[in-house]
Write a protein that holds these residues in place. Sequence first.
Motif, short mmCIF file in Angstrom:
data_model
loop_
_atom_site.label_atom_id
_atom_site.label_comp_id
_atom_site.label_asym_id
_atom_site.label_seq_id
_atom_site.Cartn_x
_atom_site.Cartn_y
_atom_site.Cartn_z
N PRO A 197 46.53 86.19 30.75
CA PRO A 197 46.47 86.62 29.35
C PRO A 197 45.11 86.28 28.75
N THR A 198 44.62 87.17 27.90
CA THR A 198 43.34 86.93 27.22
C THR A 198 43.60 86.74 25.74
N ILE A 199 42.52 86.47 25.04
CA ILE A 199 42.60 86.24 23.61
C ILE A 199 43.13 87.52 22.91
N GLN A 200 42.85 88.64 23.55
CA GLN A 200 43.34 89.93 23.04
C GLN A 200 44.87 89.96 23.04
N ASP A 201 45.45 89.47 24.13
CA ASP A 201 46.91 89.46 24.26
C ASP A 201 47.53 88.54 23.21
N VAL A 202 46.87 87.42 23.01
CA VAL A 202 47.36 86.46 22.02
C VAL A 202 47.31 87.10 20.63
N ALA A 203 46.19 87.79 20.37
CA ALA A 203 46.02 88.42 19.06
C ALA A 203 47.11 89.46 18.81
N LYS A 204 47.38 90.26 19.82
CA LYS A 204 48.42 91.28 19.72
C LYS A 204 49.76 90.64 19.41
N LYS A 205 50.10 89.63 20.18
CA LYS A 205 51.41 89.00 20.04
C LYS A 205 51.56 88.33 18.67
N ALA A 206 50.46 87.80 18.17
CA ALA A 206 50.54 87.09 16.89
C ALA A 206 50.23 88.00 15.71
N ASN A 207 49.96 89.25 16.00
CA ASN A 207 49.64 90.22 14.95
C ASN A 207 48.43 89.85 14.12
N VAL A 208 47.40 89.42 14.78
CA VAL A 208 46.15 89.12 14.08
C VAL A 208 44.99 89.66 14.92
N SER A 209 43.78 89.43 14.45
CA SER A 209 42.61 89.87 15.21
C SER A 209 42.16 88.76 16.16
N VAL A 210 41.33 89.15 17.12
CA VAL A 210 40.82 88.13 18.05
C VAL A 210 39.98 87.09 17.33
N ALA A 211 39.32 87.51 16.27
CA ALA A 211 38.50 86.55 15.54
C ALA A 211 39.35 85.44 14.93
N THR A 212 40.50 85.81 14.45
CA THR A 212 41.38 84.81 13.87
C THR A 212 41.92 83.87 14.94
N VAL A 213 42.26 84.44 16.09
CA VAL A 213 42.69 83.59 17.20
C VAL A 213 41.56 82.63 17.59
N SER A 214 40.36 83.16 17.65
CA SER A 214 39.21 82.33 18.02
C SER A 214 39.03 81.18 17.04
N ARG A 215 39.24 81.47 15.75
CA ARG A 215 39.12 80.43 14.73
C ARG A 215 40.13 79.32 14.97
N VAL A 216 41.34 79.71 15.35
CA VAL A 216 42.37 78.70 15.59
C VAL A 216 42.05 77.88 16.84
N GLU B 197 48.38 80.45 11.54
CA GLU B 197 48.00 79.51 12.61
C GLU B 197 49.20 79.19 13.50
N GLU B 198 50.36 78.95 12.90
CA GLU B 198 51.55 78.63 13.68
C GLU B 198 51.92 79.78 14.61
N ARG B 199 51.85 80.98 14.07
CA ARG B 199 52.19 82.16 14.90
C ARG B 199 51.27 82.26 16.11
N ILE B 200 49.98 82.00 15.86
CA ILE B 200 49.00 82.08 16.93
C ILE B 200 49.27 81.02 17.98
N LYS B 201 49.53 79.81 17.52
CA LYS B 201 49.79 78.72 18.48
C LYS B 201 51.03 79.00 19.30
N GLN B 202 52.03 79.60 18.65
CA GLN B 202 53.25 79.95 19.36
C GLN B 202 52.95 81.01 20.42
N ALA B 203 52.14 81.96 20.06
CA ALA B 203 51.79 83.03 21.00
C ALA B 203 51.02 82.46 22.19
#
Lengths: 340, 340
Positions: free
Chosen positions: B5-24, B36-42
């Motif tokens: 899985p890549t940051i892209q997959d995480v972003a999709k699953k958490a319904n955010v952009s890759v930039a937001t995932v990167s920030r977390v 943030e919680e959604r991203i961490k869960q993803a």
Amino acid sequence: MTNKPTIQDVAKKANVSVATVSRVINEQGGVRKPTEERIKQAIKELRYVRNAVARSMVRKETKTIGVIIPDICNPFFPEIIAGIERKAIGADYSTTLSSSNESKKIESKIIQSFVERGIDGVIITTADENGEHLQPLFDANIPVVAVDRAIKHFDVDTVLTGNREGAYEAVRHLIMQKHEKIAIIRGPQDTTPGLERYKGYCQAMEEYGLPIKEEWICDGDFMEDSGYELTKKLSTCKEMPTAIFSSNNLMSIGAIKALYDMSWVLGKEVSFVGFDDIDIATFTNPPLTVVSRPMRNLGELAFQLLFERMKQDPLVKNQKREFIVTPHLIVRQSCKRSVY
Amino acid sequence: MTNKPTIQDVAKKANVSVATVSRVINEQGGVRKPTEERIKQAIKELRYVRNAVARSMVRKETKTIGVIIPDICNPFFPEIIAGIERKAIGADYSTTLSSSNESKKIESKIIQSFVERGIDGVIITTADENGEHLQPLFDANIPVVAVDRAIKHFDVDTVLTGNREGAYEAVRHLIMQKHEKIAIIRGPQDTTPGLERYKGYCQAMEEYGLPIKEEWICDGDFMEDSGYELTKKLSTCKEMPTAIFSSNNLMSIGAIKALYDMSWVLGKEVSFVGFDDIDIATFTNPPLTVVSRPMRNLGELAFQLLFERMKQDPLVKNQKREFIVTPHLIVRQSCKRSVY
DNA sequence: CACTAAAATCTAAACGTTTACATTTTATAA
DNA sequence: TTATAAAATGTAAACGTTTAGATTTTAGTG
């Protein structure tokens, strides 16, 4: 200074595409001589240095192996590393080294870092032989070779020593010198070397019908201080042993120091055999009888196994391989025939 | 198994952009708690592992230092590495190790590989103190710290030992024991330790008006065998020395072995001081008087200097720094008062 | 409610290489 | 000379992350 030249700059200068430059750099052929010469000239003039990071991204390999050991200052491990490195260099691999200091927690962090860095393979002497904490390596399909200590939880290629065999020969040697009261300074029993060497000790004692007194079994941690303290403790035994078998090199050093401090005359009042040869063994008075093994070869073998795994399709499940290198006894003069 | 899985997959699953995932991932803040919680869960559900190679491409830093040493099996270097590593881990750096085996050619290849791999900094004990072959490091603006051996051709931060001072104290100790015929087993004269320790020997001899006979000056290569052979050669001296000063640990080991093989009684027929303490020094009979230095501290200091350089703007030219760690004499019993 | 400022989030380019597939060039045969 | 096959070379997407600048959302004030 300006930015470093890239393959794009070389391509521009040589009037070709980046693909053609890439073909030349990687010596893939399919490029006309005059074109190749122009590209090489451009590389030289621009002082272009290829970027291995970019290459790693595309190729999904870093040409790097990770080596995890418990203690770089234990003379055993530099020899192992020298063996690994000799082979790694020949195969164009870089070696990233990390010491766990016998800590599973630190080892887990090292492993996490290695996975993130895209390490292609790992050679490890693990701090915890259960090995569950190595899960991230397997999740990432990173081949692992275990050296000197086995890993229970996964099937990994393993390079071991005939620990039991070596310990058996060591203790047997003492027995043949008529010793009947033999103590052992053993390593942690949750490690392969610790356990197996202890088993070798037991096997020899049992085979000759000799008693194993509880007070003769000293639990060390493979470090010098434990060898020292435990040897001192032996002086309080109800039944004094006349011989000591130490399960590793650093504990042997500690033990010898303790004997000296207690004014026990090595080779006279107490006989001694240690596991693993080290330079010190020839310098003690008298020189130590030890169990020896070809450490550089262990390292080279470990790299060879890892190299084969790294070349393999990771999804193809092959049988794990286990190599057991036979140690041998080097008889010096720390064992005096017992006159009992 | 499927691709990692890549940051892209995480972003999709958490319904955010890759930039937001990167920030977390990078703990940069500026992200609402629920997001943030959604991203961490993803991340957890996908078992996402960040890709340090991709990050290195963007950031143009690999969080890796390279360590180049001549000989991993010389006990000095594992101590240095232990010091470096202890500090490196704390700063989130990985340590890539390579041994040159005293070969400038191998060293050049190692350097080329390090530059290509985007190593952030290098700690080196160079095989060739001229150092011209280190040019690629400077071309690439990679900070360098030299340990134990200086580099003539470039201004680099350097961690040395008071070689002359240590040697002077060693030889002076022999002189105070009334020795007048003192041989030296010196290291290569094109190395800082080799040359400076020889100078310390000369300084002490000259200060006390003692002759320096040509036949007492033995040229070694810092390896055990040279210590052995040269010590044996000393037995052919017209004027036999009564004391030996050895310039490094491995040559000391060789020398002691030679003395033993020649049945020269250490501490009686010949006195001995060696440079660098090692475990063996306490085991010889008698134990060796040696020059000692804090090896781990040398490693830690080297990393500290490198770390500061790596944090600096590479185009800002700062004064090179040179640290000289003071050794001290450990008097054991290998020096007997001369009765001449 | 409207407006404005600040916060949160998004978009898409960039990093530098490799390589699959496309296009152009060259060599050979009829 | 023409046609065809092979060789040489080019194009552009991909690898996975970070982040500058753009856009959207939210909070606060009048």
